[in-house]
Design a protein around this motif. Structure first.
Motif: not given
Length: 64
Positions: A9-10, A16-25
């Motif tokens: 889980x860790x 997950x935050x990195x994937x979301x950041x890449x999507x936002x960029x």
């Protein structure tokens, strides 16, 4: 056993935050992360339903 699951889980919590950041960029297509997570949830549900149905009918009819 619990510490192994906790470590997984860790590890996933870091990606997950990195994937979301890449999507936002704009590095990933629109809604790519949400679509993949949604598909995984649907696929997991389908596998569970198929497994339970198979177990039920195989025990009911004795198919080997």
């Amino acid at each position: 056993m619990a510490s192994k699951a906790l470590r997984k889980c860790v590890r996933w919590g870091r990606w997950v935050p990195a994937a979301i950041l890449f999507q936002q960029l704009g590095c990933l297509p629109d809604d790519a992360v949400r679509q993949v997570f949604g598909e995984n949830i649907v696929l997991t549900g389908a596998i569970i339903i198929q497994s339970l149905t198979s177990i039920f009918f195989n025990s009911l009819f004795g198919v080997a």
